[in-house]
Scaffold this motif. Sequence first.
Motif, PDB file in Angstrom:
ATOM      1  N   GLN A 143       0.852  -1.184   0.000  1.00 60.31           N
ATOM      2  CA  GLN A 143       0.000   0.000   0.000  1.00 60.31           C
ATOM      3  C   GLN A 143       0.887   1.232   0.000  1.00 60.31           C
ATOM      4  O   GLN A 143       1.701   1.425   0.907  1.00 60.31           O
ATOM      5  CB  GLN A 143      -0.905   0.008   1.230  1.00 60.31           C
ATOM      6  CG  GLN A 143      -2.048   1.004   1.161  1.00 60.31           C
ATOM      7  CD  GLN A 143      -3.141   0.561   0.196  1.00 60.31           C
ATOM      8  OE1 GLN A 143      -3.355  -0.623   0.007  1.00 60.31           O
ATOM      9  NE2 GLN A 143      -3.822   1.520  -0.428  1.00 60.31           N
ATOM     10  N   THR A 144       0.796   2.045  -1.049  1.00 56.98           N
ATOM     11  CA  THR A 144       1.544   3.295  -1.135  1.00 56.98           C
ATOM     12  C   THR A 144       0.558   4.445  -1.193  1.00 56.98           C
ATOM     13  O   THR A 144      -0.012   4.734  -2.249  1.00 56.98           O
ATOM     14  CB  THR A 144       2.448   3.303  -2.390  1.00 56.98           C
ATOM     15  OG1 THR A 144       3.284   2.150  -2.376  1.00 56.98           O
ATOM     16  CG2 THR A 144       3.304   4.557  -2.435  1.00 56.98           C
ATOM     17  N   GLY A 145       0.336   5.064  -0.041  1.00 58.16           N
ATOM     18  CA  GLY A 145      -0.700   6.076   0.031  1.00 58.16           C
ATOM     19  C   GLY A 145      -2.058   5.445  -0.227  1.00 58.16           C
ATOM     20  O   GLY A 145      -2.449   4.497   0.454  1.00 58.16           O
ATOM     21  N   THR A 146      -2.746   5.931  -1.227  1.00 57.72           N
ATOM     22  CA  THR A 146      -4.043   5.345  -1.587  1.00 57.72           C
ATOM     23  C   THR A 146      -3.910   4.303  -2.691  1.00 57.72           C
ATOM     24  O   THR A 146      -4.902   3.721  -3.117  1.00 57.72           O
ATOM     25  CB  THR A 146      -5.005   6.451  -2.051  1.00 57.72           C
ATOM     26  OG1 THR A 146      -4.437   7.119  -3.179  1.00 57.72           O
ATOM     27  CG2 THR A 146      -5.254   7.459  -0.931  1.00 57.72           C
ATOM     28  N   LEU A 147      -2.664   4.062  -3.145  1.00 61.56           N
ATOM     29  CA  LEU A 147      -2.430   3.167  -4.273  1.00 61.56           C
ATOM     30  C   LEU A 147      -2.008   1.790  -3.787  1.00 61.56           C
ATOM     31  O   LEU A 147      -1.131   1.667  -2.928  1.00 61.56           O
ATOM     32  CB  LEU A 147      -1.349   3.752  -5.184  1.00 61.56           C
ATOM     33  CG  LEU A 147      -1.020   2.982  -6.463  1.00 61.56           C
ATOM     34  CD1 LEU A 147      -2.223   2.973  -7.394  1.00 61.56           C
ATOM     35  CD2 LEU A 147       0.191   3.599  -7.156  1.00 61.56           C
ATOM     36  N   ASN A 148      -2.637   0.744  -4.326  1.00 59.87           N
ATOM     37  CA  ASN A 148      -2.258  -0.628  -4.025  1.00 59.87           C
ATOM     38  C   ASN A 148      -1.387  -1.159  -5.161  1.00 59.87           C
ATOM     39  O   ASN A 148      -1.798  -1.155  -6.323  1.00 59.87           O
ATOM     40  CB  ASN A 148      -3.498  -1.520  -3.868  1.00 59.87           C
ATOM     41  CG  ASN A 148      -3.134  -2.903  -3.373  1.00 59.87           C
ATOM     42  OD1 ASN A 148      -2.700  -3.070  -2.232  1.00 59.87           O
ATOM     43  ND2 ASN A 148      -3.318  -3.907  -4.230  1.00 59.87           N
ATOM     44  N   VAL A 149      -0.166  -1.596  -4.830  1.00 58.12           N
ATOM     45  CA  VAL A 149       0.777  -2.061  -5.840  1.00 58.12           C
ATOM     46  C   VAL A 149       0.948  -3.576  -5.701  1.00 58.12           C
ATOM     47  O   VAL A 149       1.271  -4.081  -4.621  1.00 58.12           O
ATOM     48  CB  VAL A 149       2.153  -1.373  -5.670  1.00 58.12           C
ATOM     49  CG1 VAL A 149       3.154  -1.924  -6.685  1.00 58.12           C
ATOM     50  CG2 VAL A 149       2.015   0.131  -5.804  1.00 58.12           C
ATOM     51  N   ASP A 150       0.720  -4.290  -6.789  1.00 58.64           N
ATOM     52  CA  ASP A 150       0.919  -5.743  -6.815  1.00 58.64           C
ATOM     53  C   ASP A 150       2.321  -6.039  -7.320  1.00 58.64           C
ATOM     54  O   ASP A 150       2.579  -6.026  -8.523  1.00 58.64           O
ATOM     55  CB  ASP A 150      -0.117  -6.413  -7.715  1.00 58.64           C
ATOM     56  CG  ASP A 150      -1.518  -6.320  -7.157  1.00 58.64           C
ATOM     57  OD1 ASP A 150      -1.667  -6.421  -5.922  1.00 58.64           O
ATOM     58  OD2 ASP A 150      -2.461  -6.126  -7.955  1.00 58.64           O
ATOM     59  N   ALA A 151       3.242  -6.317  -6.394  1.00 62.39           N
ATOM     60  CA  ALA A 151       4.622  -6.615  -6.783  1.00 62.39           C
ATOM     61  C   ALA A 151       4.754  -8.014  -7.346  1.00 62.39           C
ATOM     62  O   ALA A 151       5.566  -8.257  -8.242  1.00 62.39           O
ATOM     63  CB  ALA A 151       5.556  -6.441  -5.586  1.00 62.39           C
TER      64      ALA A 151
END
Length: 241
Positions: free
Chosen positions: A25-33
């Motif tokens: 979770q980066t701020g309001t952004l969800n990143v799928d690594a």
Amino acid sequence: MSGVTTTRGDGAAVLDVDGVGKSYQTGTLNVDALRGIDLTIGQGEYVAIMGPSGSGKSTLMHILGCLDTPTAGTYRLVGVDVGDLSEVELAEVRNSLIGFVFQQFNLLAHLTALRNVELPLAYAGTSRDERRRRALDALAGVGLADRVDHRPRELSGGQQQRVAIARALVTDPALILADEPTGNLDSRSTGDVLALFDELHRGGRTIVLITHEEDVAARAERVIRIHDGELRTGVPLAVGR
């Protein structure tokens, strides 16, 4: 290990990754690594994992090395579901079942080669005489029997990496996990280190090597590529072997 029961047998899977995902979770952004990674590596395999910057290969390495945990799926190392382990048990796994080899060597500058190699055994509570014997054997195995009393600054880059490999081997781990192990070496030292990995593979060691270099990956028997968090299985290569 005191708190972890393992199963190790000829031909058994050392790594079994099933539907593994990792999200941040980066701020309001969800990143799928990582997205739905399926990967099985058998005992004695030599596998290279390749991918560009941002592809997810570092995240995958951290999970395989029990340095991080997935947010989805399961990861079993020699039959142990690492998701069920406590932090103390994970530390035992990292020290006893995985031999790490890093680009930066990660040797302690004030310790001799012998003392650096002894460290994992010291953490495991091995007796002084036993850890000295095993460390000397490991250093002899990587061709450094005459450098045991040298400190890192007295060794070349290639020799420092061989000390690091001896340290990775001294606990007789189930897995050698090498992250860009030739990244700081010249071409001659790179050749020496890769020849050592070839020898370890012939001796039955299970090796997973993370690299961005095609010629380094070509030494493995299987190459797997990762892109945008997903695996793309390559074909066996024979180049350089």
